[in-house]
Write an enzyme that holds these catalytic residues in place. Structure first.
Site, mmCIF file in Angstrom:
data_model
loop_
_atom_site.group_PDB
_atom_site.id
_atom_site.type_symbol
_atom_site.label_atom_id
_atom_site.label_comp_id
_atom_site.label_asym_id
_atom_site.label_seq_id
_atom_site.Cartn_x
_atom_site.Cartn_y
_atom_site.Cartn_z
ATOM 1 C CB SER A 1 -0.950 -0.035 1.203
ATOM 2 O OG SER A 1 -1.961 0.950 1.094
ATOM 3 C CD GLU B 1 -2.561 -2.965 -3.860
ATOM 4 O OE1 GLU B 1 -3.803 -2.866 -3.692
ATOM 5 O OE2 GLU B 1 -1.744 -2.589 -3.005
ATOM 6 C CG HIS C 1 -5.345 -2.808 -0.091
ATOM 7 N ND1 HIS C 1 -4.444 -2.421 -1.060
ATOM 8 C CD2 HIS C 1 -5.100 -2.033 0.988
ATOM 9 C CE1 HIS C 1 -3.688 -1.438 -0.577
ATOM 10 N NE2 HIS C 1 -4.066 -1.187 0.654
#
Length: 311
Positions: free
Chosen positions: A96, A196, A270
């Site tokens: 992330s 992502e 995630h």
């Protein structure tokens, strides 16, 4: 364990992660500033950068795992000594927001970093066995081979066929876009680009991909791996999202015309499962067979501390 971005909410989130590693025979060193709080940041940028540097330079530490993502890793970049990091190579693990560190460290030092769960995600009550076992296996030097599918949803989508071998780079789409026009701007030429994202409307995914295309970051890639895009499509739970274009429509619009293999849906991101992968190593994407194979472990040899010897 270091916290370069957002702090924990409950201290038990930290303790749970420590207990995970200790139950497997490993020792955990917690950086001094981990408990610091400055709103959504784990203390000042100076403290977070100092903690990160101390983890790299401490010879007793074999792996640097980030607490979680969130926001703020990019604040540390001007304060890092990349030459010193290069002189003390060791795996950095996180995902992330940690994408900022992955990109900068790889491009400034040439070191392999590892896109994998932070301490909190790895030890959360709903963490899957694949998330946990894969992380330990990769850090023990067993990261080469096919990236596993999500056992809860093994279905993948080929957006463009073909096969290619190239260095795997990337991370969170938002963070990749945030590197543009900075000294750490992501370099994608000839690479196998992975991205992502989580909980952003489809039109924002469109905007991020448009900006990367305008910046020339999609042209020249060798292939594209789209991980899980959790919560990024319209659903009855998200009625505010415009529903006239699906997420797959947007991905296909930007990626299919590139003329390179494109695969969507591996457990990278995630979703319910995160399969740790090394970044910066050669990987083979076979979009026709729907496989991503890591060609190198990313580690020269397993360290003593990661050989499960109880040290």
């Amino acid at each position: 364990m270091v916290s370069p971005a957002t702090p924990y909410h409950n201290r038990s989130q930290l303790l749970r992660g420590i207990a995970f590693w200790e139950s497997r025979g490993y020792r955990v060193s917690v950086a001094p500033g981990v408990g610091a709080r400055d709103g959504y940041l784990a203390g000042s940028a100076e403290t977070r950068a100092r903690d990160l540097m101390s983890c790299f330079t401490d010879p007793e530490i074999d792996v640097v795992q980030c607490l979680q993502g969130g926001y703020g890793s990019n604040h540390t970049l001007p304060r890092l000594d990349f030459d010193l990091i290069a002189e003390n190579p060791k795996p950095l693990v996180g995902y992330s927001d940690i994408t900022s560190l992955h990109v900068a460290i790889r491009q400034r030092t040439g070191l392999v970093t590892f896109y994998g769960p932070g301490l909190m995600a790895m030890s959360a009550p709903d963490a899957t066995a694949l998330t946990q076992d894969r992380l330990v296996q990769v850090l023990a030097g067993n990261g080469a081979g096919p990236v596993p599918r999500d056992p809860q949803d093994p279905f993948l989508v080929t957006l463009a066929g073909g096969k290619v071998t190239a260095p795997l780079i990337g991370g969170d789409l938002w963070e990749l876009r945030e590197t543009l026009a900075t000294p750490w701007e992501v370099q994608t030429e000839g690479a196998l680009l992975f991205f992502e994202e989580v909980n952003v409307p489809t039109w924002q995914v469109d905007g991020m991909l448009a900006q990367l295309r305008h910046a020339g970051k999609l042209q020249g890639v060798a292939g594209v791996v789209v991980g899980q895009m959790a919560g990024c499509d319209w659903s009855h739970q998200r009625p505010s999202y415009p529903s006239n274009k699906s997420l797959e429509d947007v991905l296909e619009h930007y990626l299919a015309p590139l003329g390179v293999p494109v695969l969507y849906g591996l457990p990278l991101g995630h979703g319910s499962t995160l399969a740790t992968v090394p970044l910066g190593v050669a990987a083979t994407l076979d979009a026709d067979r729907q496989t991503l194979t890591i060609e190198e472990s990313g580690l020269q040899a397993p360290s003593d501390a990661m050989e499960r010897d109880g040290s």
